[in-house]
Design an enzyme around this catalytic site. Sequence first.
Site, PDB file in Angstrom:
ATOM      1  N   PRO A 237       0.829  -1.222   0.000  1.00  0.00           N
ATOM      2  CA  PRO A 237       0.000   0.000   0.000  1.00  0.00           C
ATOM      3  C   PRO A 237       0.855   1.261   0.000  1.00  0.00           C
ATOM      4  O   PRO A 237       1.911   1.318   0.647  1.00  0.00           O
ATOM      5  CB  PRO A 237      -0.813  -0.120   1.306  1.00  0.00           C
ATOM      6  CG  PRO A 237      -0.767  -1.568   1.663  1.00  0.00           C
ATOM      7  CD  PRO A 237       0.541  -2.081   1.163  1.00  0.00           C
ATOM      8  N   GLY A 238       0.395   2.260  -0.724  1.00  0.00           N
ATOM      9  CA  GLY A 238       1.054   3.562  -0.709  1.00  0.00           C
ATOM     10  C   GLY A 238       2.232   3.706  -1.633  1.00  0.00           C
ATOM     11  O   GLY A 238       2.953   4.706  -1.559  1.00  0.00           O
ATOM     12  N   THR A 242      -2.120   3.442  -8.044  1.00  0.00           N
ATOM     13  CA  THR A 242      -3.199   4.238  -8.641  1.00  0.00           C
ATOM     14  C   THR A 242      -2.639   5.458  -9.359  1.00  0.00           C
ATOM     15  O   THR A 242      -3.133   5.839 -10.430  1.00  0.00           O
ATOM     16  CB  THR A 242      -4.186   4.668  -7.546  1.00  0.00           C
ATOM     17  OG1 THR A 242      -4.654   3.508  -6.850  1.00  0.00           O
ATOM     18  CG2 THR A 242      -5.372   5.407  -8.141  1.00  0.00           C
ATOM     19  N   GLU A 458      17.095   2.357  27.043  1.00  0.00           N
ATOM     20  CA  GLU A 458      17.342   2.889  25.707  1.00  0.00           C
ATOM     21  C   GLU A 458      18.827   3.069  25.445  1.00  0.00           C
ATOM     22  O   GLU A 458      19.297   2.844  24.323  1.00  0.00           O
ATOM     23  CB  GLU A 458      16.601   4.218  25.528  1.00  0.00           C
ATOM     24  CG  GLU A 458      15.088   4.121  25.599  1.00  0.00           C
ATOM     25  CD  GLU A 458      14.522   3.154  24.571  1.00  0.00           C
ATOM     26  OE1 GLU A 458      15.116   3.020  23.482  1.00  0.00           O
ATOM     27  OE2 GLU A 458      13.502   2.506  24.853  1.00  0.00           O
TER      28      GLU A 458
END
Length: 671
Positions: A237-238, A242, A458
């Site tokens: 997708p993306g 289209t 982290e």
Amino acid sequence: MSNQNPNFNNMNNNNNDDDDSQVGKVIRSVLIWVGIFAGVILLYMFYTGANRDGSPITYTEYIRLLDQNYIEKAVITKSGLNDYEFRGQLKQKVTVQGADGRPHEIQSFTTKLGTIDARTEELWASKGITWTYEQTDNSWMGTILTILMWVALFAVFIIMMRRMQGGGGGGRNIFSFGKVRTRMNNENAKRVTFIDVAGAEEAKYELQEIVDFLREPLKYQRLGGKIPRGVLLLGPPGTGKTLLAKAVSGEANVPFFSISGADFVEMFVGVGASRVRDLFEQAKRNAPCIVFIDEIDAVGRHRGAGLGGGHDEREQTLNALLVEMDGFEANNGVIVIAATNRADVLDPALLRPGRFDRHVVVDRPDIKGREGILKVHTRNIPLGNDVDLNVIARGTPGASGADLANIVNEAALFAARRNSSIVTMYDFESAKDKVIMGIERKSMVLSDNEKKTTAYHEMGHALAGTLLPHSDPVHKVTIIPRGPALGVTAYLPKEDAHTMSKEYIETRIMCLMAGRAAEKIVFNQFTTGASNDLERATSLARSMVTKWGMNDTIGPVSYGQADHEVFLGRDYAQQREYSELTAQKIDAEVAHVLHSLSDQTEKLLRDNLDMLHTLSEKLLERETLDGEELAKLMRGETLPPVAEKTKQGVLTFDADVANAMNGLRKEAGQQ
């Protein structure tokens, strides 16, 4: 490009004429109905007015006229409300008070009487009044009103059915279920061309041949070549599937029909197949043309894959599509372009040559493609001098075109919030962090203990990523909560990797384990913050053992292949193709890989414990450290105050920082 297709122009004119005629029909229908109702109302008013002789008076005035013997004769009519209308004729003109409260000189009048009995008639006889009874004959008016009521109900029913079909306009009615609702390209709208598409050069090259054939068909036909029947655009997708179809339409300058796969199937049986036939009939009338079906997996899924199989409405629609694309009738000049991100669920009959001859993969762009996409989306955005689109492209590995467009838009919004006239690198970095890592959750307040634990967790990721030789460079580490995470460590790959080595995968697992290892070393405890790290590390380790053949005990064998039962577009079941003994060996080897790499990670952090404390304390103080700041701290340099950091740009991981990190890794390896 300057030559206009006559069929396309005629078709646009015909569509406009059809729209105008449909609007005219609706207006005429409304005017006819309004005229009918107005005529009935006027006729009724004229009829009732013609039968009403005399001025209306009150009952009190009627009693006075009766007592004073002014009434000569009368006509009494029973109304539909079970009362009586008394229409009287006076012997002479008399001034009375009318129903409006003003005096009137009358010789005839009307009034309402509730009841008439024998005593009333005796009173009239004593006054010398001559009276007669009449019966109102309004049966024809009632019949007309009844007919109009049923006509109105039928009209309401028709309107409701038209609304249910979504056909309130455009000439659609209850008998037009099988008509397809295609969208035509607008000649006056801005055309999309291949210039507006970046990051998909191979796909553009494949589609350029389609455009050339539509422009010059004789160039290919003279050598016996045939135009492809269909082109299937595959990709996540993306990625711009289209957009590529729109660009083909804009380049070829031919009629372009676009429809979604979900538009074929509705609540009525047979509607989908009828719409497929109607779509191709329209396309044949306007050939050469392009038919674009978006999300074709809505109707093109594998047949017989449902629970119990059977011939359902979706399969009937698919059968009609298969026949129209390559059946007994030829569709010369009609090219079907379809897009999907689930090619694995499509029916094999739809994918064979003769239907979809070309399968064009539109994958996520590489670094060069991402930079080109960013250039397309920033054409109309004022950029600052410090903006380097190549750095942004390097910092967004795996991003699709839609993701990059979102980053550019978010950067413009960040600049607008700062009341800036240009978009700077700071805005792009803030937008990238928001899109990739999530929005900052400033409302979440962590306790000092949680904040300290998060900082060491982290920094364990960041320190391991800095010291391990096969790791991607650390781009940023922060303990500001973003999305669902309390802290984030981001890595910036130097280049796009299409394959992964065993050393690189083991390094990724060690970096994931480093946060948990830091908690164990410093606090001698484990928290739930490592749940996602363990999940990703276990997935990598299991893939090493079962899929990639990177384990000496299991060997070069692939296990765990899924038995693809395509149902609702997902894997319905998974069949294990190995014995229970092999499963125990796989589980043991996965655990061995994770334990071994976890021990190596813990040893690496213990050997650099002082550095872990120093960096974690600095992270607690500043909350966010980028790659260059982390490198300076590891070299023993002092960082400038936070207030001196400018927002005109963001420090990025460049070649000098990479060289410095390599030097630190060598020193750590010698210790």
